[in-house]
Scaffold this active site. Structure first.
Site, PDB file in Angstrom:
ATOM      1  N   HIS A 153       1.555   4.724  -2.724  1.00  0.00           N
ATOM      2  CA  HIS A 153       1.653   6.178  -2.542  1.00  0.00           C
ATOM      3  C   HIS A 153       2.969   6.709  -3.103  1.00  0.00           C
ATOM      4  O   HIS A 153       3.002   7.775  -3.721  1.00  0.00           O
ATOM      5  CB  HIS A 153       1.573   6.540  -1.064  1.00  0.00           C
ATOM      6  CG  HIS A 153       0.237   6.312  -0.444  1.00  0.00           C
ATOM      7  ND1 HIS A 153      -0.945   6.698  -1.037  1.00  0.00           N
ATOM      8  CD2 HIS A 153      -0.111   5.746   0.739  1.00  0.00           C
ATOM      9  CE1 HIS A 153      -1.963   6.369  -0.245  1.00  0.00           C
ATOM     10  NE2 HIS A 153      -1.487   5.786   0.830  1.00  0.00           N
ATOM     11  N   HIS A 189       0.833  -1.207   0.000  1.00  0.00           N
ATOM     12  CA  HIS A 189       0.000   0.000   0.000  1.00  0.00           C
ATOM     13  C   HIS A 189       0.872   1.265   0.000  1.00  0.00           C
ATOM     14  O   HIS A 189       0.649   2.181  -0.799  1.00  0.00           O
ATOM     15  CB  HIS A 189      -0.911  -0.055   1.233  1.00  0.00           C
ATOM     16  CG  HIS A 189      -1.755   1.152   1.474  1.00  0.00           C
ATOM     17  ND1 HIS A 189      -3.111   1.173   1.222  1.00  0.00           N
ATOM     18  CD2 HIS A 189      -1.444   2.385   1.950  1.00  0.00           C
ATOM     19  CE1 HIS A 189      -3.592   2.368   1.543  1.00  0.00           C
ATOM     20  NE2 HIS A 189      -2.604   3.124   1.989  1.00  0.00           N
ATOM     21  N   GLU A 190       1.854   1.300   0.866  1.00  0.00           N
ATOM     22  CA  GLU A 190       2.692   2.507   0.952  1.00  0.00           C
ATOM     23  C   GLU A 190       3.507   2.721  -0.324  1.00  0.00           C
ATOM     24  O   GLU A 190       3.721   3.855  -0.746  1.00  0.00           O
ATOM     25  CB  GLU A 190       3.622   2.436   2.164  1.00  0.00           C
ATOM     26  CG  GLU A 190       2.919   2.359   3.515  1.00  0.00           C
ATOM     27  CD  GLU A 190       1.974   3.512   3.787  1.00  0.00           C
ATOM     28  OE1 GLU A 190       2.141   4.583   3.175  1.00  0.00           O
ATOM     29  OE2 GLU A 190       1.056   3.341   4.598  1.00  0.00           O
TER      30      GLU A 190
HETATM   31 ZN   LIG Z   1      -2.526   5.037   2.406  1.00  0.00          ZN
END
Ligand SMILES: [Zn+2]
Ligand SMILES: [Ca+2]
Ligand SMILES: [Ca+2]
Length: 311
Positions: free
Chosen positions: A229, A225-226
């Site tokens: 980003h 997930h990170e």
């Molecule tokens: Zn996030």
């Protein structure tokens, strides 16, 4: 292209709530992301933070007043032309507190493998055209850095000391991530901030290294997930039901993050927007076992930003 991108990349990451300091679970005090010392003293006093990060009253990630936008039209769609897989070098920085959090080389290699599986479409979805190659490991015994939250002096000192490579190098800091599961910075930090680039990820979110997040966040997918980003992917719920949403066309709009993994898959918080909420997308807030996919549109956005900022 800097000036046309305005302030969107000045800060970063990821917001679940906006502007409201998170109340600490298990206590009545409030913690501001800028007040690292208060957090540390509360942590020492209460001893509950280990079980509370990312849950209850804690958002999974800090609100860093991030904004995100679409690239200038001239840069949109360039990523569709990528013709070979991009291999991202990874520096993995283990920060621990006298051995707490000192994950093994095997744990690290497994984490890199999970990121590769996630970005190759192994679990589902679309091959993102990115792979990760571990190029180095650092190990540091430093309690201040280990417990540091976002925007703290501890974060800055840690990254000043450990950051390696350029904007095309992924720096992965394994710490407690303060009270969060993790945070990351979007592409486009200015030169003075470039050392902040990278992921800070809660070490206990790595694949079954701990039972703190058992059956919730213990499959190593927080880092997947990170990294999203870091590639410029917003949350699938960012923008709510608005037309631009997450600036990705093939992720249905959703108004609120998913918690857990709704069994029937028909969660639909933007009923006027076609499609059910993308609860299996790595950029939602579902439990790890619910995550399976990233989309073609997300791959294209990531490659657009890669070419603009990291290539
Ligand atoms: Zn996030
Ligand atoms: Ca979308
Ligand atoms: Ca819908």
């Amino acid at each position: 292209m800097g000036t046309r991108l305005r302030a969107l990349f000045v800060l970063t990451a990821v917001a679940l709530t906006t502007g409201v300091p998170a109340a600490r679970a298990g206590g009545d005090s409030e913690w501001n992301v800028c007040d690292d010392e208060t957090f540390l003293s509360n942590l020492a006093a209460s001893g509950v933070a280990e079980t509370a990060r990312g849950e209850g009253n804690f958002p999974r990630e800090p609100d860093l007043n991030m904004t995100y936008e679409e690239l200038p039209a001239s840069a949109v769609g360039q990523g569709k032309q990528w013709d070979s897989v991009v291999v991202v070098p990874v520096w993995f920085h283990v920060v621990h507190d006298n051995g707490i959090g000192n994950v093994s080389d095997a744990d690290i290699n497994r984490q890199i493998r999970i990121m590769n599986l996630g970005y190759s479409g192994f679990y589902g979805g679309y091959d993102q055209g990115f792979r990760f190659e571990l190029v180095g490991i650092t190990r540091t015994n430093n309690a201040e850095w280990f417990y540091a939250g976002p925007t703290s002096s501890g974060e800055r000192a840690m990254k000043h000391a450990l950051h390696r490579g350029d904007m095309g190098t992924l720096n992965y800091y394994s710490t407690t991530a303060g009270p969060y599961l993790g945070w990351a910075y979007y592409p486009g930090l200015n030169d003075a901030q470039a050392y902040l680039d990278g992921l800070v990820v809660d070490w206990e979110s790595m694949y079954k290294v701990s039972d703190t997040y058992e059956d919730r966040y213990d499959l190593g997918f927080t880092a997947v997930h990170e990294v999203g980003h870091w590639f410029a992917l917003a949350h699938t719920f960012d923008g709510g039901c608005n037309a631009f949403g997450d600036y990705v066309d093939d992720t249905p709009a959703m108004k609120v993050p998913t918690s857990g993994c709704p069994a029937d898959g028909t969660k639909d918080t933007c009923p006027r927007d076609p499609g059910f909420d993308p609860i299996h997308n790595f950029m939602d807030y579902s439990y790890d076992q619910c995550y399976t996919e990233l989309t073609q549109g997300q791959a294209e956005r990531s490659h657009d930003y890669w070419l603009a900022f990291r290539a």
